[in-house]
Design a protein around this motif. Structure first.
Motif, PDB file in Angstrom:
ATOM      1  N   ASP A 120       0.812  -1.218   0.000  1.00 18.84           N
ATOM      2  CA  ASP A 120       0.000   0.000   0.000  1.00 18.84           C
ATOM      3  C   ASP A 120       0.849   1.272   0.000  1.00 18.84           C
ATOM      4  O   ASP A 120       0.333   2.377   0.198  1.00 18.84           O
ATOM      5  N   ALA A 121       2.142   1.125  -0.230  1.00 20.58           N
ATOM      6  CA  ALA A 121       3.059   2.262  -0.082  1.00 20.58           C
ATOM      7  C   ALA A 121       3.034   3.192  -1.292  1.00 20.58           C
ATOM      8  O   ALA A 121       3.021   2.745  -2.441  1.00 20.58           O
ATOM      9  N   ASP A 122       3.015   4.498  -1.000  1.00 20.63           N
ATOM     10  CA  ASP A 122       3.228   5.499  -2.042  1.00 20.63           C
ATOM     11  C   ASP A 122       4.723   5.664  -2.314  1.00 20.63           C
ATOM     12  O   ASP A 122       5.130   6.003  -3.423  1.00 20.63           O
ATOM     13  N   VAL A 123       5.517   5.443  -1.267  1.00 21.32           N
ATOM     14  CA  VAL A 123       6.971   5.582  -1.342  1.00 21.32           C
ATOM     15  C   VAL A 123       7.614   4.386  -0.653  1.00 21.32           C
ATOM     16  O   VAL A 123       7.213   4.022   0.456  1.00 21.32           O
ATOM     17  N   VAL A 124       8.590   3.780  -1.301  1.00 24.48           N
ATOM     18  CA  VAL A 124       9.355   2.684  -0.715  1.00 24.48           C
ATOM     19  C   VAL A 124      10.801   3.140  -0.576  1.00 24.48           C
ATOM     20  O   VAL A 124      11.418   3.580  -1.552  1.00 24.48           O
TER      21      VAL A 124
END
Length: 292
Positions: A57-61
């Motif tokens: 569900d990450a916008d940024v990793v």
């Protein structure tokens, strides 16, 4: 605020993740050791059971792991970042790895619909804790702008230095400068001690002149105290100097001082001191001088 996944909660990754929580981001962390995940949870973050679970569900990793093979291991394959992050997510690799590997992985990320940035950091553990890291970023300019809210939560000097791989190239230059500075600071302190000079006073006045540096400021007292608790381990600097010397050879650039310091760091690591802070290179200086 973004949903941020942080893969790698070590000396640098954990304080970065905690600062992201403090900045208001929703942060999910994954690490091979559960105690680091538990620490992040105690600071308001979330824990994941796998890389796939962390990034879904990450916008940024953000990946912050030791070396090129480690980055490849966490992003590749059916359980890795590229196969499980959502399309359009930003991938910020804060690890210090080979520039050519960074470029190759960025191409793979783009093919998977993920926006890559190589963003290695400088400033050590204290810089990560204080959220004042220097961050050198390679990748697309628009992706760099999109990453600003996340990067600003962990760093102070944040500069876009060019296309993919450029961040890692600048980091390699950073590690070359730092290593040579640590070596020469150690030589200067050994020299001062041999003459019985008040070393505290000497470092104070040296720090106020042209000899002053962040290395002197942060590592001088550690050398005087023989306190080499790791903020950045010698084993990792050994790895980074291998990147520097290899990349310099490929570019036909001479790095004679860097090559000598790389060998001194290698000798220190081979003698069993790889777990020490990189200021522990001072031990090699003392040994060569027959001093303690």
């Amino acid at each position: 605020m973004s949903n941020v996944a942080v893969i790698g909660l070590g000396i640098m990754g954990l304080p970065m993740a905690i600062n992201l929580v403090k900045a208001g981001h929703t942060v999910t962390g994954f690490n091979r050791s559960q105690d680091k995940i538990d620490k992040l949870v105690s600071e308001g973050g979330k824990g994941a059971t796998s890389i796939a679970d962390a990034v879904k569900d990450a916008d940024v990793v953000i990946t912050m792991v030791p070396d090129s093979p480690d980055v490849e291991g966490v992003v590749s394959g059916p359980d890795g970042v590229f196969a499980n992050a959502k399309k359009g997510a930003l991938w910020i690799d804060a690890s210090s790895i080979r520039p050519d590997v960074a470029k190759r992985l960025s191409d793979q990320a783009t093919a998977a619909g993920i926006r890559p940035l190589d963003a290695p950091v400088s400033g050590g553990e204290q810089g990560a804790i204080d959220a004042v890291l220097s961050i050198m970023v390679g990748g697309d300019a628009a992706d760099f702008e999109a990453a600003q809210p996340v990067l600003n939560a962990v760093g102070k000097t944040i500069v876009h230095v060019g296309p993919s791989g450029s961040g890692q190239t600048v980091k390699a230059a950073n590690q070359l400068i730092v290593a040579v500075n640590i070596e020469v600071l150690g030589e200067a302190i050994a020299f001062l001690e041999a003459y019985g000079v008040d070393t505290d006073a000497a470092l104070k006045v040296l720090g106020g002149g042209l000899a002053g540096s962040k290395v002197l400021e942060q590592k001088g007292q550690k050398m005087l105290d023989r306190n080499f608790d790791p903020g950045f381990r010698l084993a990792l600097h050994h790895k980074d100097l291998g990147i520097v010397t290899s990349a310099a050879r490929e570019a036909n650039v001479a790095v004679p001082l860097g090559a000598v310091v790389a060998q001194l760091v290698a000798a220190t690591v081979n003698q069993g001191d790889g777990g020490l802070d990189h200021s522990g290179l001072f031990k090699q200086v003392l040994q060569l001088s027959g001093r303690k």
